[in-house]
Motif scaffolding. Structure first.
Motif, short mmCIF file in Angstrom:
data_model
loop_
_atom_site.label_atom_id
_atom_site.label_comp_id
_atom_site.label_asym_id
_atom_site.label_seq_id
_atom_site.Cartn_x
_atom_site.Cartn_y
_atom_site.Cartn_z
N ARG A 50 31.95 67.94 -2.19
CA ARG A 50 32.31 66.81 -1.32
C ARG A 50 33.83 66.66 -1.23
O ARG A 50 34.38 66.44 -0.15
CB ARG A 50 31.68 65.53 -1.86
CG ARG A 50 31.90 64.29 -0.99
CD ARG A 50 31.17 64.37 0.32
NE ARG A 50 31.24 63.12 1.05
CZ ARG A 50 30.35 62.13 0.94
NH1 ARG A 50 29.31 62.26 0.12
NH2 ARG A 50 30.48 61.05 1.65
N SER B 112 40.09 66.66 6.53
CA SER B 112 41.40 66.03 6.68
C SER B 112 42.44 67.01 7.20
O SER B 112 43.24 66.69 8.08
CB SER B 112 41.84 65.45 5.33
OG SER B 112 43.11 64.83 5.43
N GLU C 198 33.61 60.78 8.51
CA GLU C 198 33.98 60.21 7.22
C GLU C 198 34.54 61.31 6.32
O GLU C 198 33.90 62.33 6.09
CB GLU C 198 32.76 59.56 6.57
CG GLU C 198 32.97 59.11 5.14
CD GLU C 198 34.11 58.12 5.00
OE1 GLU C 198 35.02 58.38 4.19
OE2 GLU C 198 34.10 57.11 5.74
N HIS C 199 35.76 61.09 5.81
CA HIS C 199 36.33 62.10 4.92
C HIS C 199 37.16 61.47 3.81
O HIS C 199 38.01 62.12 3.21
CB HIS C 199 37.20 63.10 5.71
CG HIS C 199 38.33 62.47 6.48
ND1 HIS C 199 38.13 61.74 7.62
CD2 HIS C 199 39.66 62.47 6.25
CE1 HIS C 199 39.29 61.31 8.08
NE2 HIS C 199 40.23 61.73 7.26
N ASN D 39 35.94 67.11 2.18
CA ASN D 39 36.83 66.06 2.69
C ASN D 39 38.24 66.60 2.94
O ASN D 39 38.89 66.25 3.93
CB ASN D 39 36.90 64.90 1.70
CG ASN D 39 35.65 64.06 1.70
OD1 ASN D 39 34.80 64.20 2.58
ND2 ASN D 39 35.51 63.19 0.73
N ILE E 222 34.13 59.91 -1.59
CA ILE E 222 33.71 61.06 -2.41
C ILE E 222 32.28 60.90 -2.91
O ILE E 222 31.75 61.80 -3.56
CB ILE E 222 34.65 61.27 -3.60
CG1 ILE E 222 34.67 60.03 -4.52
CG2 ILE E 222 36.05 61.63 -3.13
CD1 ILE E 222 35.46 60.22 -5.80
#
Length: 263
Positions: free
Chosen positions: A38, A46, A210-211, A42, A214
């Motif tokens: 995850r 990003s 969504e990034h 992310n 966590i």
């Protein structure tokens, strides 16, 4: 005093504990790996969102399958919207979880190839059997910018690709299906529009993925490992309690009577 550990009940209890310990350790590492995945995902999202836009044809071409490393990359294209072949994607929600449609409009590039542009969300404003009232796309030559996305599949999205839908309505966005329908060269994947900004009566742009979250996976990993340490501790506590109870029972038992002396 500890011979009770060889009884059937205690052998089974001990074996269960010996199985639980490695199982919980493995479950903890499984959650740790999910956490690491995850975090890496992310970071990739990003990075893609922060990168400068590049021409769409640098990353995709007719028949191309969008790779994970290309997903969410910002791309731009110059051309005109083909509103006569516009379709809507059924049962899509906005940020408020309201059900409506996504407006998918072919964008014809200067070289004649087509880029599918998801212009955003509109509410379901009429019967599901009719084409909804979709705000008109800008006319003339323009430059669009958006996030590059992979073709949707039932396996990836969980959405069944229902057949026999009303005219110009689809369930999944597929560049291959649209190429067959349009009879033109369509670039693989599609674009979620981010610019130009909507003005007036325009579809609601789709928000960024969504990034930043966590997830709870690291907490779950720690939780499994704590459970693991609790198994041997609990076993020792139960053994000590059993020993204590057996000693107390032995102390309370009446002493055996002395045998009468022989004459």
């Amino acid at each position: 005093m500890y011979r009770f550990l060889l009884t059937r009940q205690w052998v089974i209890l001990t074996l269960i504990g010996l199985v639980l310990i490695p199982t919980m350790i493995e479950l903890g590492f499984w959650q740790l790996h999910r956490h690491e995945h995850r975090v890496a995902q992310n970071a990739e999202i990003s990075k893609a969102l922060d990168a400068e836009p590049v021409p769409a044809e640098q990353l995709t071409s007719p028949g191309h399958s969008i790779e994970d490393s290309e997903r969410y990359r910002r791309v731009s294209a110059h051309g005109t919207y083909d509103t006569k072949d516009e379709v809507v994607v059924r049962r899509r929600t906005n940020s408020d979880e309201e059900i409506g449609f996504h407006v998918l409009t072919p964008f014809v590039l200067d070289n004649g190839k087509v880029l599918l542009v998801n212009r955003g969300w509109i509410p379901a404003n009429g019967p599901q059997t009719e084409f909804p009232k979709a705000p008109a796309a800008p006319k003339g030559k323009i430059t669009v910018t958006g996030r590059l996305m992979a073709d949707e599949t039932s396996a990836q999205s969980g959405i069944k690709d229902v057949q026999g839908l009303p005219d110009r309505q689809i369930m999944l966005i597929s560049s291959g299906q649209q190429a067959h329908s349009l009879g033109k060269e369509v670039l693989g994947g599609y674009v979620e529009l981010t610019a130009p900004e909507p003005a007036g009566d325009s579809p609601q742009l789709i928000g960024e993925p969504e990034h930043g979250d966590i997830g709870p996976h690291m907490a779950y990993a720690v939780q499994w490992w704590l459970f693991c340490t609790g198994v041997p501790i609990g076993w020792v506590v139960l053994v000590r309690r059993e020993v204590r109870d057996r000693r107390a029972a032995a102390a309370e038992a009446p002493a055996p009577e002395a045998a009468p002396a022989s004459v």
